[in-house]
Design an enzyme around this catalytic site. Structure first.
Site, PDB file in Angstrom:
ATOM      1  N   LYS A  22       4.502  -0.353   7.933  1.00  0.00           N
ATOM      2  CA  LYS A  22       5.095  -0.539   6.603  1.00  0.00           C
ATOM      3  C   LYS A  22       5.970   0.655   6.222  1.00  0.00           C
ATOM      4  CE  LYS A  22       3.673  -0.517   1.707  1.00  0.00           C
ATOM      5  NZ  LYS A  22       4.017   0.885   1.377  1.00  0.00           N
ATOM      6  N   ASN A  23       5.442   1.864   6.351  1.00  0.00           N
ATOM      7  CA  ASN A  23       6.181   3.043   5.888  1.00  0.00           C
ATOM      8  C   ASN A  23       7.457   3.269   6.691  1.00  0.00           C
ATOM      9  OD1 ASN A  23       4.232   3.461   3.935  1.00  0.00           O
ATOM     10  ND2 ASN A  23       3.068   4.919   5.166  1.00  0.00           N
ATOM     11  N   ARG A  97       8.509   1.558  -5.106  1.00  0.00           N
ATOM     12  CA  ARG A  97       8.771   2.986  -4.987  1.00  0.00           C
ATOM     13  C   ARG A  97       9.652   3.299  -3.784  1.00  0.00           C
ATOM     14  NH1 ARG A  97       6.972   7.286  -7.430  1.00  0.00           N
ATOM     15  NH2 ARG A  97       7.246   9.304  -6.413  1.00  0.00           N
ATOM     16  N   ASP A 121       2.164   2.325  -6.172  1.00  0.00           N
ATOM     17  CA  ASP A 121       0.754   2.534  -6.472  1.00  0.00           C
ATOM     18  C   ASP A 121       0.567   3.534  -7.608  1.00  0.00           C
ATOM     19  OD1 ASP A 121      -0.185   0.842  -4.505  1.00  0.00           O
ATOM     20  OD2 ASP A 121      -0.133   2.404  -2.970  1.00  0.00           O
ATOM     21  N   ASP A 319      -3.475   8.075   3.457  1.00  0.00           N
ATOM     22  CA  ASP A 319      -3.617   6.631   3.284  1.00  0.00           C
ATOM     23  C   ASP A 319      -4.906   6.080   3.880  1.00  0.00           C
ATOM     24  OD1 ASP A 319      -1.281   6.410   1.885  1.00  0.00           O
ATOM     25  OD2 ASP A 319      -0.072   5.737   3.565  1.00  0.00           O
ATOM     26  N   MET A 341      -3.856  15.247  -1.912  1.00  0.00           N
ATOM     27  CA  MET A 341      -2.490  14.950  -2.333  1.00  0.00           C
ATOM     28  C   MET A 341      -2.399  14.162  -3.636  1.00  0.00           C
ATOM     29  SD  MET A 341      -0.493  14.254   1.234  1.00  0.00           S
ATOM     30  CE  MET A 341      -0.665  15.387   2.616  1.00  0.00           C
TER      31      MET A 341
END
Length: 436
Positions: A22-23, A97, A121, A319, A341
């Site tokens: 996905k990223n 985002r 998110d 993640d 984070m």
């Protein structure tokens, strides 16, 4: 509204292929704006966030076709810049985002971009300073519009420069790279993120004619070129999905084979699971998670409690910390989960405590998990997915719980996992997607 009905207690068994990352997908889709020629991207996951970005690109005038279900061809030869200021663009881009990465390519090729108020998110502070500071350093000029609730950024020509990023932001690094490849002169980016997905973006850009040195390190040197050409690019398997499947197999006592994981790009993810006592076997490029009735958390060599914490690559991706936390609830031993984070990503543990997990939330960043093996089974519950990763963590908990759980807001999970219910049911899970 759709929801999941999850019957717990079923062991997973079989083989599964992870989806494309996905990223990485969000980065390389934005990169198609850097050229008027055709770009082909394969192994693209058909998940909500990716399809939303594809819709935004189409709205801006990108022509596209789908030769296969997971392959898209894009041609950004007739971009309609006027649409950047339209309410529809602001609304759609503001909900995703990842759309922030449209700005670097648009600014580099057309001299204009727009940054709406970001969505995504709700996991704590996720500022855009790194993106904007980097683009300004290259020659972009910011102009905030109160009426349009966002920043216009313009340039008469980008120029290479040296910059030290204030944080190793993955999307920030990607955005700056995509702007720098068409800037005049040389750019040095120090404290750059070096995750495999950033490396993949760089390799794709090199295919397109960019000149980038230092790929895989935190110091990138980029010599700008006048234009880029088209290319074909295949996405890596999604390391977050691979980690999620490891956790699902372990907590249900099942045995699964995860195909073609691209093991060298998993970093310390396998080692971190092994620290929870989970056995893993690498067979070719497949990862086998053998059946275990129990798993025991290691301690450090001096006997102190094991700590699993996130860190910039090659450290552990944040993640997956939600998955590690859930898996630890059914281990033997104790572990401190330190989410450095994002300050809101651990708040979902209240639901796990309601399900019977032994967890102490120390503060917004740290939680101590006391695992009692399967001596205390989790109980079914009414759940709501707060974000993609916590949603999958709660899904994993429900799969291990006694009884039938109900999960709401599953659109959050669909943002990052393609047909997760269908694919897990093929392994023996009992997940029903229903509408209320």
């Amino acid at each position: 509204m759709e929801y999941f009905r999850i019957e717990g207690g079923h062991r997973l068994q079989g083989t599964i292929v992870p989806q494309g990352a996905k990223n990485e997908a969000l980065q390389v889709l934005c990169a198609c704006l850097l050229t008027a020629e055709e770009v082909e991207i394969s192994n693209l996951p058909r998940i909500h966030d990716v399809l939303r970005l594809v819709e935004i690109l189409a709205y801006l005038g990108v022509e596209m076709s789908w030769p296969t279900l997971h392959t898209v061809r894009l041609r950004a030869s007739n971009i309609i810049l006027e649409r950047l200021g339209e309410p529809h663009f602001r609304e759609q881009a503001g909900r995703l985002r990842g759309s922030i990465m449209l700005v670097g390519p648009l600014l580099a090729r057309f001299g204009l971009g727009f940054v709406p108020r970001p969505g995504g998110d709700k996991i704590g502070r996720r500022r855009l300073d790194t993106h904007l500071q980097g683009l300004v350093a290259l020659g972009g000029v910011l102009d905030y519009s109160d009426a349009e609730q966002g920043y216009w950024i313009r340039t008469k020509g980008l120029a290479g420069t040296y910059m030290l990023l204030d944080e190793a932001s993955v999307t920030g690094t990607a955005n700056i790279i995509m702007a720098a490849v068409l800037a005049k002169g040389y750019t040095e980016i120090f404290n750059a993120a070096c995750e495999p997905y950033v490396q993949q973006l760089c390799r794709m850009l090199v295919q397109m004619g960019a000149k980038i040195d230092g790929i895989g390190s935190n110091l990138l040197r980029i010599e700008g070129v006048a234009s880029l050409k088209g290319c074909s690019h295949r996405l890596l398997p999604d390391m977050i999905e691979v980690g999620s499947f490891i956790g699902m197999a372990a907590i249900t006592g099942g045995e699964i084979r995860i195909k073609d994981v691209n093991f060298k790009d998993l970093g310390i993810i396998p080692l971190s699971f092994q620290r929870l006592g989970i056995r893993l076997q690498l067979e070719g490029d497949d990862l086998l998670v053998p059946a275990q009735d129990s798993y025991e958390i290691e301690t450090f060599m001096d006997g102190s409690i094991m700590t699993i914490a996130d860190a910039p690559w090659p450290g552990l991706t944040p993640d997956l910390l939600s998955v590690f936390l859930v898996v630890a609830t059914q281990a033997r031993g104790a572990v401190l989960i330190h989410q450095k984070m994002f300050e809101s990503r651990l708040f979902f543990v209240d639901k796990l405590i309601d399900m019977g997990a032994q967890i102490i939330l120390c503060d917004p960043h740290r939680a101590t998990v006391i695992g009692h093996g399967h001596q205390f089974r989790l109980k079914a519950a009414q759940l709501t997915s707060p974000d993609i990763r916590a949603g999958v963590a709660l899904l994993i908990a429900a799969m291990a719980a006694d009884g039938v759980s109900r999960m709401l807001n599953i659109e959050q999970i669909d943002r990052g996992y393609e047909q997760i219910d269908i694919r897990l049911n093929q392994l023996g899970a009992n997940i029903v997607r229903a509408v209320e």
